[in-house]
Design a protein around this motif. Structure first.
Motif, mmCIF file in Angstrom:
data_model
loop_
_atom_site.group_PDB
_atom_site.id
_atom_site.type_symbol
_atom_site.label_atom_id
_atom_site.label_comp_id
_atom_site.label_asym_id
_atom_site.label_seq_id
_atom_site.Cartn_x
_atom_site.Cartn_y
_atom_site.Cartn_z
ATOM 1 N N SER A 43 60.553 -20.532 5.103
ATOM 2 C CA SER A 43 61.954 -20.141 4.956
ATOM 3 C C SER A 43 62.272 -20.005 3.472
ATOM 4 O O SER A 43 62.659 -20.971 2.816
ATOM 5 N N PRO A 44 62.101 -18.808 2.930
ATOM 6 C CA PRO A 44 62.329 -18.613 1.492
ATOM 7 C C PRO A 44 63.795 -18.843 1.103
ATOM 8 O O PRO A 44 64.715 -18.435 1.804
ATOM 9 N N VAL A 45 63.991 -19.505 -0.031
ATOM 10 C CA VAL A 45 65.330 -19.795 -0.544
ATOM 11 C C VAL A 45 66.082 -18.497 -0.819
ATOM 12 O O VAL A 45 67.271 -18.378 -0.511
ATOM 13 N N ALA A 46 65.403 -17.517 -1.382
ATOM 14 C CA ALA A 46 66.058 -16.249 -1.713
ATOM 15 C C ALA A 46 66.617 -15.577 -0.456
ATOM 16 O O ALA A 46 67.708 -14.996 -0.496
ATOM 17 N N LEU A 47 65.900 -15.659 0.647
ATOM 18 C CA LEU A 47 66.374 -15.063 1.891
ATOM 19 C C LEU A 47 67.628 -15.777 2.389
ATOM 20 O O LEU A 47 68.585 -15.134 2.817
ATOM 21 N N GLN A 48 67.623 -17.092 2.308
ATOM 22 C CA GLN A 48 68.800 -17.858 2.728
ATOM 23 C C GLN A 48 70.003 -17.543 1.836
ATOM 24 O O GLN A 48 71.135 -17.404 2.312
ATOM 25 N N GLU A 49 69.768 -17.404 0.534
ATOM 26 C CA GLU A 49 70.866 -17.060 -0.366
ATOM 27 C C GLU A 49 71.387 -15.657 -0.088
ATOM 28 O O GLU A 49 72.589 -15.419 -0.139
#
Length: 172
Positions: A43-49
């Motif tokens: 779960s990449p942080v950039a995707l969540q952001e």
């Protein structure tokens, strides 16, 4: 005046289409994120952001779009009983108030966005997205668009108020 109203509302409609596109993109990203998390434990942080960032154009561009289509929350129990000219007077006042509030908040938000740009604000999280000021730019854009929709509503109401009253038929 109605030509100005049409142009403003065409802009609101176009940016509303952008907001609708962001809703679709958000649904796809969240679905992809859930699949990646449960199938690959990733779960990449950039995707969540990016998912959080998409909420800004949806909400901020959607405000004016919602107002244009009269899907906002209204209290109509008195308004519906008013005569046409009385409704136009209420619409003129509410349109002017909407424009004033929208433009004022856009002015404040513009300074806030410029400050974010000046410091090159990015995500504080490792692996997060850079250029946070780009998403903050939706604040002045969204509230400016709300102000413009308030101007369009005011002009429409003013046109109605300035129309001559229809002549009443005289019965003999």
């Amino acid at each position: 005046m109605m030509a100005i109203v049409s142009r403003i509302e065409a802009l609101v409609e176009a940016l509303g289409a952008l907001a609708r596109g962001c809703v679709l993109l958000l649904v796809l990203l969240v679905s992809f994120d859930v699949l990646m998390r449960y199938l690959f434990d990733l779960s990449p942080v950039a995707l969540q952001e990016l998912e959080w960032y998409l909420i800004s154009p949806i909400a901020l561009l959607g405000i004016a779009y919602t107002l244009k289509h009269r899907q906002d929350v209204r209290v109509d129990f008195l308004y519906e009983k008013f005569a046409l000219k009385s409704k136009a007077a209420v619409d003129l006042f509410s349109g002017l108030a909407t424009a004033a509030i929208g433009f004022y908040i856009a002015h404040l938000a513009f300074k806030y966005t410029l400050q974010s740009y000046a410091i090159g604000e990015g995500s504080p999280d490792p692996g997060g997205l850079p250029y946070r000021f780009l998403i903050k730019a939706f604040l002045p854009l969204g509230f400016g668009l709300l102000g413009l929709q308030g101007v369009a509503d005011s002009l429409r109401a003013l046109c109605l108020l300035l129309q001559p009253a229809p002549a009443r038929e005289v019965r003999a």
